[in-house]
Motif scaffolding. Structure first.
Motif, PDB file in Angstrom:
ATOM      1  N   HIS A  64       0.861  -1.184   0.000  1.00 33.21           N
ATOM      2  CA  HIS A  64       0.000   0.000   0.000  1.00 33.21           C
ATOM      3  C   HIS A  64       0.899   1.236   0.000  1.00 33.21           C
ATOM      4  O   HIS A  64       1.981   1.218   0.593  1.00 33.21           O
ATOM      5  CB  HIS A  64      -0.858  -0.045   1.262  1.00 33.21           C
ATOM      6  CG  HIS A  64      -1.951   0.961   1.335  1.00 33.21           C
ATOM      7  ND1 HIS A  64      -1.710   2.303   1.540  1.00 33.21           N
ATOM      8  CD2 HIS A  64      -3.302   0.825   1.265  1.00 33.21           C
ATOM      9  CE1 HIS A  64      -2.859   2.954   1.588  1.00 33.21           C
ATOM     10  NE2 HIS A  64      -3.836   2.070   1.407  1.00 33.21           N
ATOM     11  N   PRO A  65       0.476   2.334  -0.660  1.00 32.01           N
ATOM     12  CA  PRO A  65       1.339   3.531  -0.649  1.00 32.01           C
ATOM     13  C   PRO A  65       1.688   4.028   0.741  1.00 32.01           C
ATOM     14  O   PRO A  65       2.772   4.575   0.952  1.00 32.01           O
ATOM     15  CB  PRO A  65       0.519   4.562  -1.445  1.00 32.01           C
ATOM     16  CG  PRO A  65      -0.865   4.019  -1.526  1.00 32.01           C
ATOM     17  CD  PRO A  65      -0.720   2.530  -1.494  1.00 32.01           C
ATOM     18  N   MET A  66       0.794   3.828   1.713  1.00 31.48           N
ATOM     19  CA  MET A  66       1.104   4.249   3.075  1.00 31.48           C
ATOM     20  C   MET A  66       2.155   3.355   3.731  1.00 31.48           C
ATOM     21  O   MET A  66       2.744   3.718   4.741  1.00 31.48           O
ATOM     22  CB  MET A  66      -0.169   4.261   3.923  1.00 31.48           C
ATOM     23  CG  MET A  66      -1.158   5.356   3.544  1.00 31.48           C
ATOM     24  SD  MET A  66      -0.520   7.012   3.866  1.00 31.48           S
ATOM     25  CE  MET A  66      -0.426   6.988   5.653  1.00 31.48           C
ATOM     26  N   ASP A  67       2.394   2.178   3.150  1.00 29.18           N
ATOM     27  CA  ASP A  67       3.356   1.237   3.705  1.00 29.18           C
ATOM     28  C   ASP A  67       4.647   1.169   2.898  1.00 29.18           C
ATOM     29  O   ASP A  67       5.566   0.432   3.285  1.00 29.18           O
ATOM     30  CB  ASP A  67       2.735  -0.163   3.767  1.00 29.18           C
ATOM     31  CG  ASP A  67       1.653  -0.274   4.820  1.00 29.18           C
ATOM     32  OD1 ASP A  67       1.942  -0.796   5.897  1.00 29.18           O
ATOM     33  OD2 ASP A  67       0.523   0.171   4.565  1.00 29.18           O
ATOM     34  N   CYS A  68       4.735   1.912   1.806  1.00 27.21           N
ATOM     35  CA  CYS A  68       5.895   1.749   0.931  1.00 27.21           C
ATOM     36  C   CYS A  68       7.186   2.230   1.587  1.00 27.21           C
ATOM     37  O   CYS A  68       8.277   1.848   1.168  1.00 27.21           O
ATOM     38  CB  CYS A  68       5.665   2.428  -0.414  1.00 27.21           C
ATOM     39  SG  CYS A  68       5.656   4.232  -0.379  1.00 27.21           S
ATOM     40  N   GLY A  69       7.076   3.043   2.636  1.00 22.33           N
ATOM     41  CA  GLY A  69       8.263   3.453   3.365  1.00 22.33           C
ATOM     42  C   GLY A  69       8.947   2.289   4.057  1.00 22.33           C
ATOM     43  O   GLY A  69      10.130   2.379   4.427  1.00 22.33           O
ATOM     44  N   GLY A  95      -0.445   2.155  -5.405  1.00 24.15           N
ATOM     45  CA  GLY A  95      -0.859   3.440  -5.933  1.00 24.15           C
ATOM     46  C   GLY A  95      -0.229   4.597  -5.204  1.00 24.15           C
ATOM     47  O   GLY A  95       0.909   4.515  -4.739  1.00 24.15           O
ATOM     48  N   LEU A  96      -0.993   5.680  -5.084  1.00 24.31           N
ATOM     49  CA  LEU A  96      -0.514   6.907  -4.450  1.00 24.31           C
ATOM     50  C   LEU A  96      -1.546   7.419  -3.461  1.00 24.31           C
ATOM     51  O   LEU A  96      -2.748   7.339  -3.718  1.00 24.31           O
ATOM     52  CB  LEU A  96      -0.241   7.993  -5.490  1.00 24.31           C
ATOM     53  CG  LEU A  96       0.766   7.677  -6.595  1.00 24.31           C
ATOM     54  CD1 LEU A  96       0.849   8.832  -7.585  1.00 24.31           C
ATOM     55  CD2 LEU A  96       2.142   7.342  -6.027  1.00 24.31           C
ATOM     56  N   ASP A  97      -1.065   7.954  -2.350  1.00 30.01           N
ATOM     57  CA  ASP A  97      -1.936   8.533  -1.331  1.00 30.01           C
ATOM     58  C   ASP A  97      -1.326   9.859  -0.868  1.00 30.01           C
ATOM     59  O   ASP A  97      -0.323   9.871  -0.157  1.00 30.01           O
ATOM     60  CB  ASP A  97      -2.087   7.579  -0.144  1.00 30.01           C
ATOM     61  CG  ASP A  97      -3.198   7.998   0.818  1.00 30.01           C
ATOM     62  OD1 ASP A  97      -3.242   9.186   1.187  1.00 30.01           O
ATOM     63  OD2 ASP A  97      -4.010   7.131   1.189  1.00 30.01           O
ATOM     64  N   TYR A  98      -1.942  10.955  -1.304  1.00 31.47           N
ATOM     65  CA  TYR A  98      -1.481  12.285  -0.912  1.00 31.47           C
ATOM     66  C   TYR A  98      -2.381  12.892   0.165  1.00 31.47           C
ATOM     67  O   TYR A  98      -2.213  14.044   0.528  1.00 31.47           O
ATOM     68  CB  TYR A  98      -1.451  13.222  -2.116  1.00 31.47           C
ATOM     69  CG  TYR A  98      -0.489  12.831  -3.215  1.00 31.47           C
ATOM     70  CD1 TYR A  98       0.489  11.851  -3.030  1.00 31.47           C
ATOM     71  CD2 TYR A  98      -0.546  13.466  -4.466  1.00 31.47           C
ATOM     72  CE1 TYR A  98       1.362  11.504  -4.040  1.00 31.47           C
ATOM     73  CE2 TYR A  98       0.334  13.125  -5.480  1.00 31.47           C
ATOM     74  CZ  TYR A  98       1.287  12.148  -5.274  1.00 31.47           C
ATOM     75  OH  TYR A  98       2.157  11.817  -6.291  1.00 31.47           O
ATOM     76  N   TYR A  99      -3.317  12.136   0.666  1.00 32.62           N
ATOM     77  CA  TYR A  99      -4.279  12.643   1.643  1.00 32.62           C
ATOM     78  C   TYR A  99      -3.692  12.675   3.050  1.00 32.62           C
ATOM     79  O   TYR A  99      -3.806  13.670   3.766  1.00 32.62           O
ATOM     80  CB  TYR A  99      -5.541  11.781   1.621  1.00 32.62           C
ATOM     81  CG  TYR A  99      -6.538  12.108   2.715  1.00 32.62           C
ATOM     82  CD1 TYR A  99      -7.390  13.202   2.600  1.00 32.62           C
ATOM     83  CD2 TYR A  99      -6.614  11.313   3.864  1.00 32.62           C
ATOM     84  CE1 TYR A  99      -8.297  13.506   3.607  1.00 32.62           C
ATOM     85  CE2 TYR A  99      -7.518  11.612   4.871  1.00 32.62           C
ATOM     86  CZ  TYR A  99      -8.357  12.708   4.745  1.00 32.62           C
ATOM     87  OH  TYR A  99      -9.244  13.003   5.745  1.00 32.62           O
ATOM     88  N   HIS A 100      -3.085  11.591   3.461  1.00 29.30           N
ATOM     89  CA  HIS A 100      -2.622  11.470   4.837  1.00 29.30           C
ATOM     90  C   HIS A 100      -1.317  12.243   5.052  1.00 29.30           C
ATOM     91  O   HIS A 100      -0.376  12.116   4.261  1.00 29.30           O
ATOM     92  CB  HIS A 100      -2.408   9.997   5.199  1.00 29.30           C
ATOM     93  CG  HIS A 100      -3.681   9.226   5.310  1.00 29.30           C
ATOM     94  ND1 HIS A 100      -4.196   8.482   4.257  1.00 29.30           N
ATOM     95  CD2 HIS A 100      -4.557   9.088   6.343  1.00 29.30           C
ATOM     96  CE1 HIS A 100      -5.323   7.894   4.652  1.00 29.30           C
ATOM     97  NE2 HIS A 100      -5.567   8.252   5.894  1.00 29.30           N
ATOM     98  N   LYS A 101      -1.272  12.994   6.128  1.00 28.85           N
ATOM     99  CA  LYS A 101      -0.074  13.777   6.445  1.00 28.85           C
ATOM    100  C   LYS A 101       1.112  12.887   6.768  1.00 28.85           C
ATOM    101  O   LYS A 101       2.272  13.311   6.644  1.00 28.85           O
ATOM    102  CB  LYS A 101      -0.367  14.711   7.616  1.00 28.85           C
ATOM    103  CG  LYS A 101      -1.382  15.806   7.296  1.00 28.85           C
ATOM    104  CD  LYS A 101      -1.635  16.711   8.495  1.00 28.85           C
ATOM    105  CE  LYS A 101      -2.661  17.786   8.159  1.00 28.85           C
ATOM    106  NZ  LYS A 101      -2.933  18.675   9.323  1.00 28.85           N
TER     107      LYS A 101
END
Length: 258
Positions: A64-69, A95-101
């Protein structure tokens, strides 16, 4: 028959009753197929575990984009190895997630996204695309890759404009419709259902999140596909049974007839 193309039954929300729900409750409710979605390596392995245990379950694997780190060198190779399991039927959710700070940097997300697209094309597996507040970049990357025409995929929990949905369909994608379609302020999504070709509509829960009316505020699960299907039938002027069969056959063609 209902085909839930996006669920997260490995999440802790289901720890108390997962076995009963997956083995008995969902099949009794007419849920014939479920894709459990991986968001990282442990989640991918859990999804494969459920796919092996339950006949009606399948697995999607990816970051998930939030987990790609969290991705490390060699993780794409690990995913490629996991994809050899016969019930792994998609690369996702990516994908991409620009919503979450707290989201990883955009450049890192894009790199991860493109690595997964390359893997999907190498393995000839369709993709499950997450896009939140990143519509222009997601569209640009998908268009440049040609992945839609090569392996197909679904725009998960679609939140863009109806006009962009048509463009995604032209690129080879399906449109994932979830509980949001039942919300009062979701007229754009209902218009999307009206205008995209019927053979490109899929249903999903994204459970445990985004329960449809009348169950907002509760834990979501695949039984609630009933309300999503009911709304799609209402929008298209077809029966509930026709809407269920339509979306199930669409999902089978995309994910199971490779």
């Amino acid at each position: 028959m209902y085909f839930d193309t996006h669920a997260h039954y490995d999440f802790g929300h289901f720890d108390a009753d997962r076995q009963e729900l997956l083995s008995k409750t969902l099949p009794e409710a007419g849920v014939s197929h479920v894709i459990n979605i991986g968001i990282n390596i442990p989640s991918a392995k859990k999804s494969i575990e459920y796919a092996k245990k339950y006949d009606h379950f399948y697995a999607a694997i990816g970051f998930h984009p939030m987990d790609c780190g969290e991705m490390e060198d060699g993780d794409i190779a690990i995913l490629e190895g996991l994809a050899k399991e016969p019930k792994v039927i998609s690369i996702g959710e990516i994908g991409l997630d620009y919503y979450h700070k707290t989201a990883p940097p955009k450049d890192l997300q894009k790199k991860c996204f493109m690595q997964h697209l390359d893997l999907a094309m190498k393995l000839n597996l369709p993709v499950i695309i997450h896009c939140r507040d990143a519509h222009e970049d997601v569209f640009e990357i998908l268009a440049a890759s040609g992945v839609g025409k090569k392996v197909g995929g679904v725009m998960h929990c679609y939140s863009g404009t109806p006009e962009m949905a048509v463009k995604y369909v032209e690129m080879g994608f399906h449109i994932g419709i979830g509980g949001v379609v039942t919300y009062k302020n979701a007229e754009a999504l209902r218009e999307t259902v009206r205008i995209v070709p019927k053979n490109r509509l899929l249903i999903e829960t994204d459970c445990p999140f985004l329960p449809p009316e009348p169950h907002r505020g509760t834990r979501n699960d695949s039984r609630n596909l009933y309300y999503i299907t009911e709304k799609i039938g209402e929008i298209l002027g077809i029966t509930h049974e026709e809407a269920a069969m339509l979306t199930c056959e669409n999902a089978k063609r995309l994910f199971l007839e490779k």
